[in-house]
Write a protein that holds these residues in place. Sequence first.
Motif, PDB file in Angstrom:
ATOM      1  N   LYS A 577      13.716 -14.592 -89.005  1.00 28.83           N
ATOM      2  CA  LYS A 577      12.556 -15.191 -88.908  1.00 28.83           C
ATOM      3  C   LYS A 577      11.984 -15.343 -87.429  1.00 28.83           C
ATOM      4  CE  LYS A 577      12.555 -17.724 -93.439  1.00 28.83           C
ATOM      5  NZ  LYS A 577      12.601 -18.975 -93.918  1.00 28.83           N
ATOM      6  N   GLU A 578      12.643 -15.986 -86.570  1.00 28.80           N
ATOM      7  CA  GLU A 578      12.330 -16.191 -85.267  1.00 28.80           C
ATOM      8  C   GLU A 578      11.969 -14.689 -84.621  1.00 28.80           C
ATOM      9  OE1 GLU A 578      14.632 -18.755 -82.670  1.00 28.80           O
ATOM     10  OE2 GLU A 578      15.548 -19.552 -84.524  1.00 28.80           O
ATOM     11  N   GLU A 580      10.858 -12.010 -86.074  1.00 26.98           N
ATOM     12  CA  GLU A 580       9.546 -11.406 -86.415  1.00 26.98           C
ATOM     13  C   GLU A 580       8.537 -12.215 -86.142  1.00 26.98           C
ATOM     14  OE1 GLU A 580      10.547 -11.275 -90.812  1.00 26.98           O
ATOM     15  OE2 GLU A 580      11.116  -9.230 -90.579  1.00 26.98           O
ATOM     16  N   GLN A 581       8.673 -13.394 -85.900  1.00 26.00           N
ATOM     17  CA  GLN A 581       7.589 -14.236 -85.233  1.00 26.00           C
ATOM     18  C   GLN A 581       7.320 -13.916 -83.744  1.00 26.00           C
ATOM     19  OE1 GLN A 581       8.908 -18.283 -85.680  1.00 26.00           O
ATOM     20  NE2 GLN A 581       8.378 -18.140 -88.023  1.00 26.00           N
ATOM     21  N   ARG A 582       8.240 -13.564 -83.130  1.00 29.90           N
ATOM     22  CA  ARG A 582       8.013 -13.160 -81.779  1.00 29.90           C
ATOM     23  C   ARG A 582       7.348 -11.867 -81.708  1.00 29.90           C
ATOM     24  NH1 ARG A 582      10.141 -14.612 -76.872  1.00 29.90           N
ATOM     25  NH2 ARG A 582       9.756 -16.695 -77.909  1.00 29.90           N
ATOM     26  N   ALA A 584       5.585 -10.789 -83.953  1.00 23.93           N
ATOM     27  CA  ALA A 584       3.942 -10.733 -84.335  1.00 23.93           C
ATOM     28  C   ALA A 584       3.237 -11.245 -83.218  1.00 23.93           C
ATOM     29  CB  ALA A 584       4.111 -11.806 -85.575  1.00 23.93           C
ATOM     30  N   SER A 590      -0.772 -12.259 -84.608  1.00 21.22           N
ATOM     31  CA  SER A 590      -1.146 -13.746 -84.456  1.00 21.22           C
ATOM     32  C   SER A 590      -1.412 -14.234 -83.306  1.00 21.22           C
ATOM     33  CB  SER A 590      -0.324 -14.447 -85.268  1.00 21.22           C
ATOM     34  OG  SER A 590       1.094 -14.361 -84.677  1.00 21.22           O
ATOM     35  N   TYR A 598       5.303 -14.297 -74.127  1.00 25.94           N
ATOM     36  CA  TYR A 598       5.614 -13.994 -75.675  1.00 25.94           C
ATOM     37  C   TYR A 598       5.980 -12.623 -75.601  1.00 25.94           C
ATOM     38  CZ  TYR A 598       4.641 -18.731 -77.187  1.00 25.94           C
ATOM     39  OH  TYR A 598       4.539 -19.896 -77.356  1.00 25.94           O
TER      40      TYR A 598
END
Length: 1023
Positions: A577-578, A580-582, A584, A590, A598
């Motif tokens: 999850k971390e 994939e958030q990075r 994104a 996002s 980032y």
Amino acid sequence: MIVTGNIVCGRERFLGTLCAPACLRGHNFSCFCSQQRAPGKVLLDAVCNHLNLVEGDYFGLEFPDHKKITVWLDLLKPIIKQIRRPKHVVVRFVVKFFPPDHTQLQEELTRYLFALQVKQDLAQGRLTCNDTSAALLISHIVQSEIGDFDEASDREHLAKNKYIPQQDALEDKIVEFHHNHIGQTPAESDFQLLEIARRLEMYGIRLHPAKDREGTKINLAVANTGILVFQGFTKINAFNWAKVRKLSFKRKRFLIKLRPDTNSSYQDTLEFLMASRDFCKSFWKICVEHHAFFRLFEEPKPKPKPVLFSRGSSFRFSGRTQKQVLDYVKEGGHKKVQFERKHSKIHSIRSLAVQPTEPNSEVPKQGQQRASLILGEGVESPDGQSCQQRKELEVSTTEYGSCQSPALQKSPVGNKKAGGGMKATTEEEEEVITDRTQQNKPQPQQPTGSLTGSPHLSELSVNSQGGAVPANLILSPNLSPDTKQASPLVSPLLNDQPCPRTDDEEEGRRKRFPTDKAYFIAKEVSTTERTYLKDLEVITSWFQSTVSKEDSMPETLKSIIFPNFEPLHKFHTNFLKEIEQRLALWEGRSNAHIKGDYQRIGDVMLKNIQAMKQLAAHLWKHSEALEALETCIRSSRRLENLCRDFELQKVCYLPLNTFLLRPLHRLMHYKQVLERLCKHQPPSHTDFRDCRAALAEITEMVAQLHGTMIKMENFQKLHELKKDLIGIDNLVIPGREFIRLGSLSKLSGKGLQQRMFFLFNDVLLYTSRGLTISNQFKVHGQLPLYGMTIEESEDEWGVPHCLTLRGQQQSIIVAASSRSEMEKWVEDIQMAIDLAEKSSGPAAEFLTSSPPDNKSPDEATVADQESEDDLSASRTSLERQVPHRGNTMVHVCWHRNTSVSMVDFSVAVENQLSGNLLRKFKNSNGWQKLWVVFTNFCLFFYKSHQDNHPLASLPLLGYSLTIPSESEDIHKDYVFKLHFKSHVYYFRAENEYTFERWMEVIRSATISASRAHILSHNESHVY
């Protein structure tokens, strides 16, 4: 079952009535032979051509001669000499040769005709079986003829059709079994029917009354394996072809001369008395034909005619042997055509494959690629409309357009899941992996079939079902209504139309993403982490669920395995999850205004690797879990069966014990990724410090676990090989290390015979593959390495790439398939000899059933003789449908005639990759988007990364990896080509980085690196 037609020869001379299968019903069939003295082969070819039957060699024409004895039409003799009273003669077109495995039948029409033969044999009482098997057989026939279960329709249909005598007593059982076949197509039903029938003792048996020397009434029969003796319908004896030296007849006496065998109580010559000389000669001819068809590689040459007078019969087998038929069909030297099941009452839009609109038109070029993978209904076309929605209701009018299938579908197996999914066609290379459980989701059916390749790959296929290559519903060896269904190396699944993504869409999508190499490295962490999580779920979810349903695993073992995997699964779920958030944020999906800090991944890696060190205690337990599992399997038959059945499920696409080592392998992947990041980033980059710190942390963890990992990889490989071998007792012993396995040809009195060799640090085994249900390799001998010498002997024996291995007790001569293969074996055998010399002394013998082969090439051993028909029958495609273990690396090496070493396995562990690729076949126009996982020398194909199991696989050993040439008309970037013999695949990556990575990892599977390079790279190894 039959229709009639006229047979006319030469000057319109009427020769009788031909009875052909039900698929000819409604056809006006007449056969005209242009020559007055046309041989029987002309008539058989005319029937096969009319049926568009490619594998017509399995069939024959039988008729009653002038003495009312049913005989086969001789293909070499003129028809008019055989049919002497033509006015009332009925010639029947029936199955003549029944192969040991129906999956050797490559064409769907052939399997359909075999199913009709089984149906007829049941009705005539030839195929005897118990009530349960009979009811199960009939339930598949009913499913094929009227479709899905409806109790009222079933009972009405059974009242009108009598499939066996005393059918009324089985009606309830038939209806009960039919309820389990919902969603099964007619082609699938044929496949299941043959799977059940082939396990029956009377399958394909035609009894010939006789008496033994004591005058006891018996029945003789001939099969693919040899000559059988029955008392009533019970088999009391069998004489394998390898044991038979000579067959002859003298008047009414049928004689079998056996090869000398000190362990046998039989006399040298067996004698049976038949009703008359004609009966005896007819049976002798059948035996000669069966022996030639199943045992010989090519049609026997005619004997020269004697000058003065002849002695004995001049009869010989005429036509292609089974090996020639298999080779011809595999090479694709024929057109694929439609056929219609006239007896089927099913009316729906479901089809086995979409064919061209014109009945006689050739299959689209896309369909000629025989190993294929098709995207299913869920794939969206560029305009947002799914292929399934855009299908025409009438299959015959479906157009060859954007939803065109890129390959011919394979034969039956595999029910659809709700919501659709990818369907796969499989051939020698591409294998379909299927589940053992039949899904009961109702589906419409279509009685139209296409003439395509055999089901398979496979059972890797991984069976596929593997193996590409080689189903939902392949039956397990011990078939009964209560048993689960096994997944072969390869199995056939049905196709739906794929909708390829348009090039413009791909180009636009590609341009939206960052171009920094660090981003693509981070993306690789994400894609491989998805695969790793799915692998963990095989243990934490699927295997744990299976174990919980049966009380066969000790609690102590459960406490070692599952509590040590669940924390890892939870941790890596959050880790993914971390990442994939990075990604994104990096991609701008996002908070698109945020940049700079980032666009890096080192901080996320460092944070999680530091947290991972707290889980080191669980990682240390994995080796203990692997050893405990194997120990419990040895002591518990129930646990052994549970694990074996679990390995046949689709989710377990690799050996079960491999998944227990996945966490250790994953550490190596993190280390490689961070090495690439550190190499890419300059020291001044904001991410460099975090990447370097993370690399130091993971390197420390790998160093701590490296020794354990090497030991466990060898332990796991020995146990995996143990499952593939029979004839050994204690293969897994302390100190034994696996070095190389592969196919070599052994020189004996019968010439070169293919054998599978297994090299360890103390012994060299050689084996052959037999036609056993377990599909294992039988050990024929062993050569202790202590005191062995090796020398090249091409000049001495006149065989290319030939080696002589001289042991202290015996010597053998072997030949490799190429110079490079020979050099690999020489290097590894010499290294193993050196290791054995440094050890304490010769290793103890551990063969328990097969004596060593002590004879020279001039003396053929009994073992070699007995395995000769195993050899000819097993030199088929990887697509062979087998109930168990048909897709292991041992079988891939056997079929591809190559080898693989432990070094190669270690490299493969490090070179794993996941991600999206576009795939195209040689003669197709569009590209298919697939989720592809590379591991264990295979490409595994998924519809998407969310799928729990692969639908097909492509073993890469033996393949060549190249870049397409300009003449191939591939005007796209980042495309690489895989080809093996006539199989060609093009794969297209999204960007330069992923293209280079795929090339790198696939090259590791297709080209063995030098040992020196690998050892220097790995610093140390199991050797």
